[in-house]
Motif scaffolding. Structure first.
Motif, PDB file in Angstrom:
ATOM      1  N   GLY A 156       2.407   1.749  -3.341  1.00 45.30           N
ATOM      2  CA  GLY A 156       1.382   2.278  -4.236  1.00 45.30           C
ATOM      3  C   GLY A 156       1.195   3.775  -4.078  1.00 45.30           C
ATOM      4  O   GLY A 156       1.030   4.498  -5.067  1.00 45.30           O
ATOM      5  N   ARG A 157       1.235   4.245  -2.830  1.00 45.50           N
ATOM      6  CA  ARG A 157       1.093   5.691  -2.593  1.00 45.50           C
ATOM      7  C   ARG A 157       2.323   6.448  -3.078  1.00 45.50           C
ATOM      8  O   ARG A 157       2.216   7.464  -3.763  1.00 45.50           O
ATOM      9  CB  ARG A 157       0.863   5.963  -1.107  1.00 45.50           C
ATOM     10  N   ALA A 198       0.839  -1.203   0.000  1.00 45.04           N
ATOM     11  CA  ALA A 198       0.000   0.000   0.000  1.00 45.04           C
ATOM     12  C   ALA A 198       0.874   1.252   0.000  1.00 45.04           C
ATOM     13  O   ALA A 198       0.603   2.216  -0.731  1.00 45.04           O
ATOM     14  CB  ALA A 198      -0.928  -0.004   1.213  1.00 45.04           C
ATOM     15  N   TRP A 229       0.663   4.424  -7.801  1.00 45.37           N
ATOM     16  CA  TRP A 229       0.028   3.375  -8.586  1.00 45.37           C
ATOM     17  C   TRP A 229      -1.436   3.722  -8.795  1.00 45.37           C
ATOM     18  O   TRP A 229      -2.089   4.289  -7.921  1.00 45.37           O
ATOM     19  CB  TRP A 229       0.090   2.038  -7.861  1.00 45.37           C
ATOM     20  N   SER A 230      -1.960   3.337  -9.937  1.00 45.36           N
ATOM     21  CA  SER A 230      -3.395   3.491 -10.169  1.00 45.36           C
ATOM     22  C   SER A 230      -4.131   2.529  -9.238  1.00 45.36           C
ATOM     23  O   SER A 230      -3.545   1.565  -8.723  1.00 45.36           O
ATOM     24  CB  SER A 230      -3.733   3.162 -11.629  1.00 45.36           C
ATOM     25  N   SER A 231      -5.406   2.775  -9.041  1.00 46.46           N
ATOM     26  CA  SER A 231      -6.172   1.869  -8.175  1.00 46.46           C
ATOM     27  C   SER A 231      -6.213   0.461  -8.767  1.00 46.46           C
ATOM     28  O   SER A 231      -6.213  -0.525  -8.034  1.00 46.46           O
ATOM     29  CB  SER A 231      -7.578   2.407  -7.927  1.00 46.46           C
ATOM     30  N   ASP A 232      -6.213   0.364 -10.100  1.00 46.26           N
ATOM     31  CA  ASP A 232      -6.191  -0.955 -10.737  1.00 46.26           C
ATOM     32  C   ASP A 232      -4.871  -1.678 -10.466  1.00 46.26           C
ATOM     33  O   ASP A 232      -4.857  -2.885 -10.201  1.00 46.26           O
ATOM     34  CB  ASP A 232      -6.407  -0.834 -12.253  1.00 46.26           C
ATOM     35  N   GLN A 246      -2.855  -1.124  -7.912  1.00 43.12           N
ATOM     36  CA  GLN A 246      -2.846  -1.448  -6.476  1.00 43.12           C
ATOM     37  C   GLN A 246      -3.664  -2.716  -6.225  1.00 43.12           C
ATOM     38  O   GLN A 246      -3.212  -3.628  -5.533  1.00 43.12           O
ATOM     39  CB  GLN A 246      -3.434  -0.285  -5.677  1.00 43.12           C
ATOM     40  N   LYS A 247      -4.845  -2.784  -6.810  1.00 38.94           N
ATOM     41  CA  LYS A 247      -5.698  -3.964  -6.642  1.00 38.94           C
ATOM     42  C   LYS A 247      -5.010  -5.198  -7.217  1.00 38.94           C
ATOM     43  O   LYS A 247      -5.047  -6.275  -6.614  1.00 38.94           O
ATOM     44  CB  LYS A 247      -7.053  -3.749  -7.304  1.00 38.94           C
TER      45      LYS A 247
END
Length: 180
Positions: free
Chosen positions: A80-81, A77, A85-88, A90-91
């Motif tokens: 990602g921040r 996480a 990273w895009s939410s996609d 990150q997921k």
């Protein structure tokens, strides 16, 4: 909610394979992975090239604690921040982590005894440890496992305490042994 079962060594998530203690009968090598090796594998950064073959070979049994999973999730996480990273993306990273955990590792819960032993470890003279690292070392000790870590400080502390470890980034360093 997932059910857990009791066994002499730990409580294990029944969605995955059997208890790590029982696995000793099937495999002579138990490897306890800390968050540093898991994050390197999933994020494909830094030591990923060293970690991927080690964890993909599955030369024995890889155990991941609930605590290491939480730390890995937190680190991903944060990456990602920081890397935006895009939410996609990150997921996808979390999905890959969950898929790897489900297929390649056994789950082990941290016990109060692990925390008590970790407290003892951080109080040892001459041993420099953060509490989370001490918990990983204590858990590996309880399981009779080799600690897999990229953290040099944790590896040094494990060596001082007498817990076997392997740091793939320093495979030729004194005191380290490659898991069989």
């Amino acid at each position: 909610m997932h059910q857990t079962t009791g066994c002499p060594a730990s409580r294990v998530d029944t969605r995955r394979r059997s208890c790590p203690r029982d696995a000793r009968r099937r495999s002579s090598v138990i490897q306890y992975a800390d968050a540093s090796v898991i994050v390197a594998l999933i994020a494909r950064q830094g030591a990923s090239a060293l970690v991927d073959p080690l964890l993909s070979q599955n030369n024995g049994q890889i155990v991941l604690s609930d605590f290491a999973l939480a730390e890995s999730s937190c680190a991903l996480a944060r990456l990602g921040r920081v890397d935006r990273w895009s939410s996609d993306l990150q997921k996808a990273a979390f999905d890959e982590l969950d898929a790897w955990v489900e297929s390649m590792s056994e789950s082990c819960q941290i016990t109060p005894e692990d925390v008590a032993l970790a407290t003892t470890f951080v109080r040892l003279p001459g041993v420099t440890l953060r509490a989370p690292d001490a918990i990983h070392i204590a858990t590996a000790h309880r399981l009779g496992a080799t600690l897999l870590t990229l953290d040099q400080g944790m590896a040094r502390a494990a060596a001082e305490i007498g817990v076997p470890y392997f740091n793939p980034a320093e495979a030729e360093a004194p005191g380290e042994q490659r898991p069989e």
